[in-house]
Scaffold this motif. Structure first.
Motif: not given
Ligand code: AMP
Ligand code: GLY
Length: 443
Positions: A356-370
């Motif tokens: 299953a394709e995974i998306t959104g990791i960059e957006a999650a990691e762009a959050m502070q302290d994540v």
């Protein structure tokens, strides 16, 4: 020794979320020259290290030894329990090459629960009372003779699934037969433990030891069941937080005094040179903390929030353990709590769906302290990131309070998508659920 000064080459064995978190911490180390990794299939780990170009498995360990010689590896870090139980640490240690993780004898604490019980009993470490059996009829008779339904455990390694907390005597007897006769956990079920069921809150207390002194890490709590409210099947762990709100300073020092120190002393008396992580799975019973099990490595996912909070150089800690100078190493923790939410595949734990394709990791990691750590992920033929295992990602966040850390971790999870994604929505909710938190142990 050269490895006590200057930069060194490090080999990291293992490919899960725990090892991705370790790889990130190692990559930050001032002591690192080159990092080699055995699991470049994990895209997170692949981005941090150089792939080892020989197979690293028990049958051909000489090839890993040759690799270490060739690449002048100064430190080997072994993440998972299987290679430890298979004696990788013994085989890979050499003059000038240190190994973080116990040898085969020490790893039996996790790989043979029956032996572990013997060590605990001899060291008078509090644990559930019970007996071990190699004979199925004797085990069933003993289970049937107890006044309460007992807990049944396969003695060997069963990927965290070999424990049945039976709700009736019949269920316990059935579990014994399935483990010993049907061999549902394979050879791990040659021996079983039948023991008293304890009650209380669970907590994971991990320590690093050099075989003499110990450094107790801040207590963690994991969530082993698949579903909210601790329901559903047991998993490898659906989330964790650190520090646990269940433990106060007095209980922590009791755990150190009555549990961890006597265990390390008992290993030493048995001639076992144990250098690595000693992980006590504990239950805080009305009669005090008792050991449910020992693991011989960092917990997964407990390692992820621990590494998020560790401000000191993890390699210095590991070298301290390996060179018996742990008491000289200073350790500093981020005072903020950390929470980790595991995102799992559809079908986990029985039959995790792959691809299953995974998306959104960059957006999650762009959050502070994540931070997002990879576990069951892979690149497909077109270079897309896809699911490739049960526990797919660990999403970790720091916050001023545990509630804030959890909120931030869930906000980050909200940015990540893949079909059939499973996650628990109550990680860290021991507080929210109204359990009376003890004064939180300050790391
Ligand atoms: P273990 O793999 O030994 O940690 O066991 C898995 C889970 O089973 C633990 O996290 C506990 O929730 C539960 N468990 C193990 N031993 C006992 C026990 N003696 N009494 C109650 N629950 C237990
Ligand atoms: N989180 C439990 C374990 O690593 O065994």
């Amino acid at each position: 020794m050269s490895e006590t000064r200057g930069r060194i080459n490090i080999l990291l064995i293992g490919g899960g979320g725990r090892e991705h978190a370790l790889a990130c911490a190692i990559a930050r180390s001032a002591r690192l020259d080159k990092l080699y990794v055995t699991h470049p299939q994990n895209p997170g780990i692949a981005g941090l290290g150089i792939a080892v170009d020989v197979p690293v498995h028990a049958k051909e360990l000489y090839r890993a030894v040759q690799f270490c010689e060739h690449k002048q590896i100064g430190l080997v870090v072994i993440g998972p329990e299987d290679p430890l139980a298979e004696g990788f640490a013994d085989a890979l240690a050499a003059p000038g090459r240190l190994v973080f993780g116990p040898g085969k004898a020490g790893a039996m604490l996790e790989a043979d629960k029956a032996w572990c019980k013997t060590v605990l009993r001899e060291a008078m470490v509090p644990t559930a009372e019970g007996r071990e059996f190699t004979d199925v009829d004797a085990a069933v008779n003993y289970a049937a003779s107890r006044s309460e339904p007992p807990v049944v455990k396969a003695a060997g390694l069963a990927k965290g699934k070999g424990v049945i907390v039976a709700s009736s005597t019949a269920e316990a007897c059935d579990a014994i037969r399935r483990i010993m006769v049907d061999r549902v956990f394979g050879d791990a079920g040659r021996k079983v433990l039948v023991e008293e069921r304890l009650s209380g809150r669970e907590v994971s207390v991990l320590a690093i030891t050099d075989g003499r002194s110990i450094l107790v890490l801040p207590p963690c709590q994991d969530h082993k069941r698949l579903l909210d409210g601790d329901r559903g099947p047991n998993t490898g762990g659906m989330g964790a937080f650190c520090p646990s709100d269940a433990i106060d300073e007095a209980t922590m020092s009791r755990i150190e005094r009555e549990i961890l120190v006597p265990t390390v002393d008992a290993l030493k008396r048995d001639g076992i040179d144990y250098r690595g992580v000693l992980y006590a799975g504990l239950m805080l019973t009305p009669a005090g903390p008792k050991v449910l099990e020992y693991n011989v490595r960092f917990g997964d996912p407990e390692c992820q929030p621990l590494m998020a909070r560790l401000k000191s150089d993890v390699v210095e800690l590991m070298l301290g353990a390996c060179t018996r100078t742990l008491d000289e190493v200073d350790v500093e923790w981020d005072p903020r709590p950390a929470a980790c939410v595991v995102l799992a595949s559809a079908g986990y734990p029985e039959e995790p769906r792959r691809g299953a394709e995974i998306t959104g990791i960059e957006a999650a990691e762009a959050m502070q302290d994540v931070r997002v750590y990879h576990a069951g992920t892979a690149r497909d033929g077109q270079g897309r990131l896809v699911t490739a295992g049960g526990r797919v990602l660990s999403v970790v966040a720091l916050g001023e309070t545990l509630a804030e850390a959890c909120e931030r971790a869930y906000a980050a999870c909200g940015k990540i998508r893949f079909e059939g994604m499973q996650m628990r929505r109550d990680i860290g909710s021991a507080v929210a659920a109204g359990r009376t938190p003890a004064a939180v142990h300050r790391a």
